[in-house]
Enzyme design. Structure first.
Site, PDB file in Angstrom:
ATOM      1  N   LYS A 236      30.445  28.453  34.962  1.00 59.75           N
ATOM      2  CA  LYS A 236      29.980  28.633  33.621  1.00 59.75           C
ATOM      3  C   LYS A 236      30.882  29.596  32.853  1.00 59.75           C
ATOM      4  O   LYS A 236      30.934  29.586  31.643  1.00 59.75           O
ATOM      5  CB  LYS A 236      28.562  29.201  33.621  1.00 59.75           C
ATOM      6  CG  LYS A 236      27.544  28.353  34.332  1.00 59.75           C
ATOM      7  CD  LYS A 236      26.176  29.035  34.339  1.00 59.75           C
ATOM      8  CE  LYS A 236      25.207  28.235  35.180  1.00 59.75           C
ATOM      9  NZ  LYS A 236      23.945  28.972  35.324  1.00 59.75           N
TER      10      LYS A 236
ATOM     11  N   GLU B 249      40.106  28.724  33.501  1.00 60.21           N
ATOM     12  CA  GLU B 249      39.390  29.600  34.422  1.00 60.21           C
ATOM     13  C   GLU B 249      39.094  30.921  33.706  1.00 60.21           C
ATOM     14  O   GLU B 249      39.892  31.348  32.862  1.00 60.21           O
ATOM     15  CB  GLU B 249      40.270  29.824  35.658  1.00 60.21           C
ATOM     16  CG  GLU B 249      39.689  30.700  36.725  1.00 60.21           C
ATOM     17  CD  GLU B 249      38.485  30.100  37.427  1.00 60.21           C
ATOM     18  OE1 GLU B 249      37.391  30.108  36.839  1.00 60.21           O
ATOM     19  OE2 GLU B 249      38.631  29.641  38.562  1.00 60.21           O
ATOM     20  N   ASP B 250      37.976  31.537  34.036  1.00 59.78           N
ATOM     21  CA  ASP B 250      37.655  32.809  33.389  1.00 59.78           C
ATOM     22  C   ASP B 250      38.459  33.961  33.978  1.00 59.78           C
ATOM     23  O   ASP B 250      39.033  34.767  33.250  1.00 59.78           O
ATOM     24  CB  ASP B 250      36.156  33.109  33.436  1.00 59.78           C
ATOM     25  CG  ASP B 250      35.564  33.087  34.839  1.00 59.78           C
ATOM     26  OD1 ASP B 250      36.279  32.789  35.808  1.00 59.78           O
ATOM     27  OD2 ASP B 250      34.349  33.366  34.956  1.00 59.78           O
TER      28      ASP B 250
ATOM     29  N   ASP C 285      40.576  36.222  40.707  1.00 57.69           N
ATOM     30  CA  ASP C 285      40.270  37.435  41.445  1.00 57.69           C
ATOM     31  C   ASP C 285      40.898  37.322  42.836  1.00 57.69           C
ATOM     32  O   ASP C 285      42.098  37.519  42.984  1.00 57.69           O
ATOM     33  CB  ASP C 285      38.742  37.582  41.487  1.00 57.69           C
ATOM     34  CG  ASP C 285      38.257  38.924  41.997  1.00 57.69           C
ATOM     35  OD1 ASP C 285      39.081  39.789  42.307  1.00 57.69           O
ATOM     36  OD2 ASP C 285      37.038  39.086  42.108  1.00 57.69           O
TER      37      ASP C 285
ATOM     38  N   LYS D  69      43.382  39.338  37.952  1.00 56.37           N
ATOM     39  CA  LYS D  69      43.168  40.597  38.669  1.00 56.37           C
ATOM     40  C   LYS D  69      43.995  40.551  39.962  1.00 56.37           C
ATOM     41  O   LYS D  69      43.457  40.338  41.050  1.00 56.37           O
ATOM     42  CB  LYS D  69      41.677  40.759  38.962  1.00 56.37           C
ATOM     43  CG  LYS D  69      41.275  42.158  39.343  1.00 56.37           C
ATOM     44  CD  LYS D  69      39.829  42.243  39.793  1.00 56.37           C
ATOM     45  CE  LYS D  69      38.828  42.011  38.689  1.00 56.37           C
ATOM     46  NZ  LYS D  69      37.441  42.244  39.179  1.00 56.37           N
TER      47      LYS D  69
ATOM     48  N   PHE E 237      34.801  45.658  38.038  1.00 53.68           N
ATOM     49  CA  PHE E 237      33.934  44.500  37.861  1.00 53.68           C
ATOM     50  C   PHE E 237      33.796  44.195  36.372  1.00 53.68           C
ATOM     51  O   PHE E 237      33.347  45.031  35.591  1.00 53.68           O
ATOM     52  CB  PHE E 237      32.557  44.700  38.506  1.00 53.68           C
ATOM     53  CG  PHE E 237      31.839  43.392  38.669  1.00 53.68           C
ATOM     54  CD1 PHE E 237      32.109  42.568  39.755  1.00 53.68           C
ATOM     55  CD2 PHE E 237      30.935  42.946  37.714  1.00 53.68           C
ATOM     56  CE1 PHE E 237      31.487  41.344  39.899  1.00 53.68           C
ATOM     57  CE2 PHE E 237      30.304  41.720  37.849  1.00 53.68           C
ATOM     58  CZ  PHE E 237      30.578  40.921  38.937  1.00 53.68           C
ATOM     59  N   ILE E 238      34.203  42.983  35.997  1.00 51.14           N
ATOM     60  CA  ILE E 238      34.294  42.553  34.608  1.00 51.14           C
ATOM     61  C   ILE E 238      33.088  41.702  34.221  1.00 51.14           C
ATOM     62  O   ILE E 238      32.645  40.862  35.008  1.00 51.14           O
ATOM     63  CB  ILE E 238      35.578  41.704  34.408  1.00 51.14           C
ATOM     64  CG1 ILE E 238      36.829  42.475  34.811  1.00 51.14           C
ATOM     65  CG2 ILE E 238      35.676  41.156  33.002  1.00 51.14           C
ATOM     66  CD1 ILE E 238      37.215  43.603  33.906  1.00 51.14           C
TER      67      ILE E 238
ATOM     68  N   ASP F 145      29.868  36.845  34.116  1.00 56.44           N
ATOM     69  CA  ASP F 145      28.529  37.398  34.304  1.00 56.44           C
ATOM     70  C   ASP F 145      28.409  38.377  35.462  1.00 56.44           C
ATOM     71  O   ASP F 145      29.283  38.467  36.315  1.00 56.44           O
ATOM     72  CB  ASP F 145      27.538  36.263  34.558  1.00 56.44           C
ATOM     73  CG  ASP F 145      27.689  35.673  35.946  1.00 56.44           C
ATOM     74  OD1 ASP F 145      26.707  35.694  36.705  1.00 56.44           O
ATOM     75  OD2 ASP F 145      28.782  35.180  36.276  1.00 56.44           O
TER      76      ASP F 145
ATOM     77  N   ARG G  76      26.946  37.292  29.924  1.00 56.63           N
ATOM     78  CA  ARG G  76      27.870  36.232  29.509  1.00 56.63           C
ATOM     79  C   ARG G  76      28.050  36.176  27.991  1.00 56.63           C
ATOM     80  O   ARG G  76      29.097  35.785  27.500  1.00 56.63           O
ATOM     81  CB  ARG G  76      27.359  34.861  29.963  1.00 56.63           C
ATOM     82  CG  ARG G  76      27.482  34.587  31.424  1.00 56.63           C
ATOM     83  CD  ARG G  76      27.129  33.110  31.708  1.00 56.63           C
ATOM     84  NE  ARG G  76      26.862  32.862  33.088  1.00 56.63           N
ATOM     85  CZ  ARG G  76      27.794  32.682  34.021  1.00 56.63           C
ATOM     86  NH1 ARG G  76      29.064  32.739  33.696  1.00 56.63           N
ATOM     87  NH2 ARG G  76      27.454  32.453  35.269  1.00 56.63           N
TER      88      ARG G  76
END
Length: 177
Positions: free
Chosen positions: A41, A97-98, A101, A129, A150-151, A157, A163
Site C-alpha cells: 500500500k 516502491e515506497d 530497506d 535506506k 523508522f520512517i 505506515d 500513511r
C-alpha cells in the site's frame, strides 16, 4: 504531531516527484505503452504524485502487494499477497516502491517479474535506506537517501497508521524502533 518528526516536507516531496517524473518521461517517451506498477500500500501516494507529472499518455497502471513487516520489524519473509492482472512479457515495466530497506522484498519482486520476460524492468523508489541492506538491490530512480530510522508518512505506515501524512517523518513513538 509529537510522535513523528518531519524529515522531508511536502514541498520538497513535490519538487522531487516532478524531477523523477521528468526523468521517467524522458526515458520512456518512445515506449509504446509502459506499465507503471505500484507496490501496495505504501507506494500509492508517491506513485500518484509522480504520475501527475509524467507525460506518457499511453502508460498503463497495475498493482502488486507484498508483506514483510510486523510493526517496525522486518520478518525476513516476503509473501506475495496480490499479483499483477497484466501480462508484462515484452513490456517496459517501471516498479514504484515506497522504500528500499533490507532489499529482500525488492529482490523477490524483481526475481518474480524477470521470469515473466519484460522488455525492460526498472525501479523508482521514494526512499532508499542503504545502511539496512541485507541483499544488494538498487533502484534506477531514487527520491531520497535516508538514515537508518523508522520512517512514516506519504504512504509509509507503522501498523497501518500515519500513511496519510503529507510529509515523510521519523517515527518517535513509545515502542522501540
Amino acid at each position: 504531531m509529537s510522535d513523528v518528526k518531519v524529515l522531508i516536507d511536502k514541498v520538497t516531496l513535490d519538487e522531487r516527484c516532478q524531477e523523477l517524473a521528468a526523468a521517467i518521461t524522458a526515458d520512456y517517451q518512445a515506449s509504446e505503452r509502459p506499465l507503471m506498477v505500484g507496490i501496495l500500500k505504501g507506494a500509492i501516494p508517491f506513485m500518484s504524485k509522480v504520475l501527475e507529472y509524467v507525460d506518457i499518455p499511453k502508460a498503463e497502471v497495475d498493482y502488486m502487494r507484498f508483506s514483510s513487516y510486523e510493526g517496525t520489524t522486518s520478518t525476513n519473509t516476503v509473501r506475495l499477497l496480490l499479483d499483477l492482472s497484466t501480462n508484462i512479457e515484452d513490456r517496459d515495466v517501471i516498479v514504484f516502491e515506497d522504500i528500499i530497506d533490507t532489499g529482500q522484498t525488492l529482490e523477490k519482486l524483481l526475481e518474480l517479474l524477470n521470469t515473466r520476460k519484460p522488455k525492460s524492468l526498472r525501479v523508482v523508489s521514494l526512499l532508499d535506506k542503504p545502511e539496512r541492506r541485507l541483499v544488494q538491490v538498487d533502484a534506477d530512480y531514487v527520491g531520497f537517501v535516508v538514515p537508518d530510522v523508522f520512517i512514516v508518512g506519504f504512504g509509509i505506515d507503522y501498523n497501518q497508521q500515519y500513511r496519510t501524512l503529507d510529509y515523510v517523518g521519523i517515527y518517535q513513538g513509545n515502542e522501540e524502533v
